[in-house]
Design a protein around this motif. Structure first.
Motif, PDB file in Angstrom:
ATOM      1  N   ALA A  75      41.565  41.597  29.114  1.00  0.00           N
ATOM      2  CA  ALA A  75      40.648  42.124  30.126  1.00  0.00           C
ATOM      3  C   ALA A  75      40.997  43.551  30.542  1.00  0.00           C
ATOM      4  N   GLY A  76      42.232  43.968  30.297  1.00  0.00           N
ATOM      5  CA  GLY A  76      42.666  45.284  30.732  1.00  0.00           C
ATOM      6  C   GLY A  76      43.257  45.276  32.127  1.00  0.00           C
ATOM      7  N   HIS A  77      43.210  44.125  32.807  1.00  0.00           N
ATOM      8  CA  HIS A  77      43.842  43.975  34.124  1.00  0.00           C
ATOM      9  C   HIS A  77      43.998  42.486  34.407  1.00  0.00           C
ATOM     10  N   SER A  78      44.877  42.175  35.352  1.00  0.00           N
ATOM     11  CA  SER A  78      45.078  40.773  35.723  1.00  0.00           C
ATOM     12  C   SER A  78      43.994  40.337  36.697  1.00  0.00           C
ATOM     13  N   ARG A  79      43.996  39.052  37.034  1.00  0.00           N
ATOM     14  CA  ARG A  79      43.112  38.542  38.084  1.00  0.00           C
ATOM     15  C   ARG A  79      43.959  38.120  39.288  1.00  0.00           C
ATOM     16  N   MET A  80      45.159  38.683  39.387  1.00  0.00           N
ATOM     17  CA  MET A  80      46.069  38.307  40.463  1.00  0.00           C
ATOM     18  C   MET A  80      45.868  39.200  41.685  1.00  0.00           C
ATOM     19  N   VAL A  81      45.628  38.553  42.829  1.00  0.00           N
ATOM     20  CA  VAL A  81      45.595  39.254  44.104  1.00  0.00           C
ATOM     21  C   VAL A  81      46.873  38.885  44.853  1.00  0.00           C
ATOM     22  N   LEU A  82      47.685  39.870  45.156  1.00  0.00           N
ATOM     23  CA  LEU A  82      48.962  39.625  45.805  1.00  0.00           C
ATOM     24  C   LEU A  82      48.825  39.822  47.307  1.00  0.00           C
ATOM     25  N   MET A  83      49.324  38.837  48.054  1.00  0.00           N
ATOM     26  CA  MET A  83      49.324  38.921  49.511  1.00  0.00           C
ATOM     27  C   MET A  83      50.756  38.806  50.002  1.00  0.00           C
ATOM     28  N   PRO A  84      51.381  39.892  50.429  1.00  0.00           N
ATOM     29  CA  PRO A  84      52.722  39.774  51.006  1.00  0.00           C
ATOM     30  C   PRO A  84      52.693  38.834  52.203  1.00  0.00           C
ATOM     31  N   ALA A  85      53.669  37.945  52.288  1.00  0.00           N
ATOM     32  CA  ALA A  85      53.740  37.037  53.423  1.00  0.00           C
ATOM     33  C   ALA A  85      53.984  37.851  54.692  1.00  0.00           C
ATOM     34  N   PRO A  86      53.265  37.564  55.775  1.00  0.00           N
ATOM     35  CA  PRO A  86      53.490  38.316  57.017  1.00  0.00           C
ATOM     36  C   PRO A  86      54.941  38.208  57.463  1.00  0.00           C
ATOM     37  N   SER A  87      55.497  39.312  57.920  1.00  0.00           N
ATOM     38  CA  SER A  87      56.895  39.331  58.350  1.00  0.00           C
ATOM     39  C   SER A  87      57.052  38.945  59.813  1.00  0.00           C
ATOM     40  N   VAL A  88      55.930  38.641  60.482  1.00  0.00           N
ATOM     41  CA  VAL A  88      55.963  38.233  61.885  1.00  0.00           C
ATOM     42  C   VAL A  88      55.223  36.910  62.018  1.00  0.00           C
ATOM     43  N   PRO A  89      55.537  36.107  63.054  1.00  0.00           N
ATOM     44  CA  PRO A  89      54.783  34.863  63.266  1.00  0.00           C
ATOM     45  C   PRO A  89      53.350  35.180  63.647  1.00  0.00           C
ATOM     46  N   VAL A  90      52.382  34.791  62.806  1.00  0.00           N
ATOM     47  CA  VAL A  90      50.999  35.199  63.023  1.00  0.00           C
ATOM     48  C   VAL A  90      50.184  34.164  63.782  1.00  0.00           C
ATOM     49  N   SER A 106      39.487  32.654  45.364  1.00  0.00           N
ATOM     50  CA  SER A 106      39.530  31.710  44.242  1.00  0.00           C
ATOM     51  C   SER A 106      38.133  31.418  43.725  1.00  0.00           C
ATOM     52  N   ARG A 107      37.132  31.421  44.618  1.00  0.00           N
ATOM     53  CA  ARG A 107      35.740  31.215  44.187  1.00  0.00           C
ATOM     54  C   ARG A 107      35.250  32.364  43.315  1.00  0.00           C
ATOM     55  N   LEU A 108      35.891  33.537  43.451  1.00  0.00           N
ATOM     56  CA  LEU A 108      35.531  34.689  42.619  1.00  0.00           C
ATOM     57  C   LEU A 108      36.449  34.806  41.398  1.00  0.00           C
ATOM     58  N   ASP A 109      37.190  33.733  41.113  1.00  0.00           N
ATOM     59  CA  ASP A 109      38.037  33.640  39.920  1.00  0.00           C
ATOM     60  C   ASP A 109      39.269  34.531  39.996  1.00  0.00           C
ATOM     61  N   ARG A 133      52.342  43.491  38.666  1.00  0.00           N
ATOM     62  CA  ARG A 133      51.098  44.033  38.123  1.00  0.00           C
ATOM     63  C   ARG A 133      49.845  43.342  38.675  1.00  0.00           C
ATOM     64  N   PRO A 134      49.717  43.248  40.009  1.00  0.00           N
ATOM     65  CA  PRO A 134      48.501  42.645  40.572  1.00  0.00           C
ATOM     66  C   PRO A 134      47.310  43.582  40.405  1.00  0.00           C
ATOM     67  N   VAL A 135      46.117  43.007  40.371  1.00  0.00           N
ATOM     68  CA  VAL A 135      44.916  43.832  40.312  1.00  0.00           C
ATOM     69  C   VAL A 135      44.526  44.302  41.714  1.00  0.00           C
ATOM     70  N   ALA A 136      45.000  43.584  42.736  1.00  0.00           N
ATOM     71  CA  ALA A 136      44.723  43.970  44.115  1.00  0.00           C
ATOM     72  C   ALA A 136      45.863  43.494  45.002  1.00  0.00           C
ATOM     73  N   VAL A 137      46.087  44.229  46.088  1.00  0.00           N
ATOM     74  CA  VAL A 137      47.130  43.871  47.049  1.00  0.00           C
ATOM     75  C   VAL A 137      46.518  43.942  48.449  1.00  0.00           C
ATOM     76  N   LEU A 138      46.691  42.877  49.229  1.00  0.00           N
ATOM     77  CA  LEU A 138      46.225  42.832  50.614  1.00  0.00           C
ATOM     78  C   LEU A 138      47.455  42.854  51.518  1.00  0.00           C
ATOM     79  N   VAL A 139      47.582  43.896  52.307  1.00  0.00           N
ATOM     80  CA  VAL A 139      48.805  44.106  53.085  1.00  0.00           C
ATOM     81  C   VAL A 139      48.527  43.903  54.567  1.00  0.00           C
ATOM     82  N   PRO A 140      49.015  42.790  55.170  1.00  0.00           N
ATOM     83  CA  PRO A 140      48.852  42.611  56.615  1.00  0.00           C
ATOM     84  C   PRO A 140      49.895  43.400  57.380  1.00  0.00           C
ATOM     85  N   GLY A 141      49.535  43.829  58.593  1.00  0.00           N
ATOM     86  CA  GLY A 141      50.494  44.547  59.427  1.00  0.00           C
ATOM     87  C   GLY A 141      50.578  46.015  59.071  1.00  0.00           C
ATOM     88  N   SER A 142      51.735  46.615  59.377  1.00  0.00           N
ATOM     89  CA  SER A 142      51.919  48.047  59.130  1.00  0.00           C
ATOM     90  C   SER A 142      53.196  48.260  58.324  1.00  0.00           C
TER      91      SER A 142
END
Length: 344
Positions: A75-90, A106-109, A133-142
């Motif tokens: 595909a030229g890229h992964s389908r992995m979206v990486l979400m760092p675990a929050p470092s604070v109690p959310v 997951s519904r978008l594969d 090598r994630p295709v996207a990264v979602l970073v909570p917090g600062s």
């Protein structure tokens, strides 16, 4: 502390060969290309439903799963979206939001991987994320900076999305301004005739990214009024709440914004144990609108926080992956409204 007993390892069974797509093709009586089309859910090639069933049944019987790395190469890229675990109690509100987001991705594969970043911070953490090598990264917090965003993009991440109080150069930003949470609570208490307002500031490390803006929001709501705000540091412990309640009358406060519903419940119990009437002597308001707050007596007033929908964020990620050349988007996504109940 419960000890886990040590046991000798049982003898390992003979290693079975890893099943391949060729094995699936032979068992299903189709070509390897057909196996690939079916298991990768390729819509460009028409495959009959009976053939799809045979392939899926053969893969299940053999225990075969597609190779993610090989799929990424094609595909030229992964389908992995990486979400760092929050470092604070959310808390439960954010946990529900993250669960909804993972389901929508997951519904978008996409495959969502949560990364534990204990001991790693900012751009150092970004380099660790980039190794996967994630295709996207979602970073909570600062903490993530422009250099970290650049590292992620050079490693192949097509979308970097931050969820926090400010935007980061090069990343999509979902701005969550907790100032308005505190402002809503402060304005409510002033409107109810309260003038000496305490504001709980949790002592838990990391929560300052939420608590400081909430405190400033209360102060902003009290600006140009005769009301005052008193900062109340508090650990999330019964003993700490009891100590604060014991000196409550000496503080001369007639209301408190308790940071969130959990701290509000902790403090309410301690105040009631000291014989302090709620709301007669002290009005109390929390935030998050948890169900437990509706079960208290008196029922807890709260600030209902409106987070973005997980589906909308998943669609933003998917759009950014499909259009990596588009400019970063910025959205203000946190809403706040007071739910008035008996405690205030």
């Amino acid at each position: 502390m419960v000890q886990i007993p040590k046991q000798s390892a049982p003898p390992s069974p003979a290693q079975r060969p890893v099943p391949t797509s060729a094995d699936v093709a032979r068992l299903a009586g189709v070509s390897r290309a057909t196996v690939s089309y079916v298991l990768n859910n390729t819509s460009a090639v028409r495959i009959s439903e009976p053939t799809r069933r045979r392939v899926h049944e053969a893969a299940k019987e053999l225990g075969y799963v597609p190779h993610a790395a090989a799929r990424s190469l094609r595909a030229g890229h992964s389908r992995m979206v990486l979400m760092p675990a929050p470092s604070v109690p959310v808390g439960p509100l954010y946990s529900q939001f993250f669960n909804e987001l993972q389901w929508a991705l997951s519904r978008l594969d996409y495959t969502v991987v949560q990364y534990g970043s204990v001991g790693l911070h900012g751009d150092e953490a970004a380099r660790a994320w980039a190794e996967l090598r994630p295709v996207a990264v979602l970073v909570p917090g600062s903490g993530l900076g422009p250099q970290g965003v650049a590292v992620l993009k050079r490693s192949g991440a097509r979308a970097v999305v931050t969820l926090g109080p400010e935007r980061v150069e090069g990343a999509h930003a979902l701005l969550m301004d907790h100032d308005r949470v505190g402002h809503s609570a402060g304005a409510h208490l002033v409107a109810r005739g309260r003038r000496r307002i305490g504001v709980v500031v949790p002592e838990e490390a990391g929560l300052e990214i939420f608590s400081k803006p909430r405190l400033e929001g209360v102060r902003r709501a009290l600006h140009n009024t005769d009301a005052s705000a008193t900062e109340l540091p508090l650990a999330y412990e019964e003993e700490a709440a009891a100590r604060l309640a014991a000196r409550w009358r000496s503080l001369g406060l007639d209301a408190v914004f308790a940071y969130n519903d959990e701290y509000a419940m902790l403090l309410m119990r301690a105040l009631q144990d000291e014989g302090i009437g709620i709301p007669d002597e002290t009005a109390v308001i929390g935030a998050d609108d948890l169900m437990l707050g509706r079960l208290l007596r008196p029922r807890l007033s709260t600030v209902h926080i409106e987070l973005p929908s997980g589906r909308d964020l998943a669609e933003l990620v998917d759009r950014a992956v499909r259009e990596p050349g588009a400019g970063p988007e910025t959205h203000e996504v946190l809403g706040a409204r007071v739910v008035h109940r008996e405690s205030s």
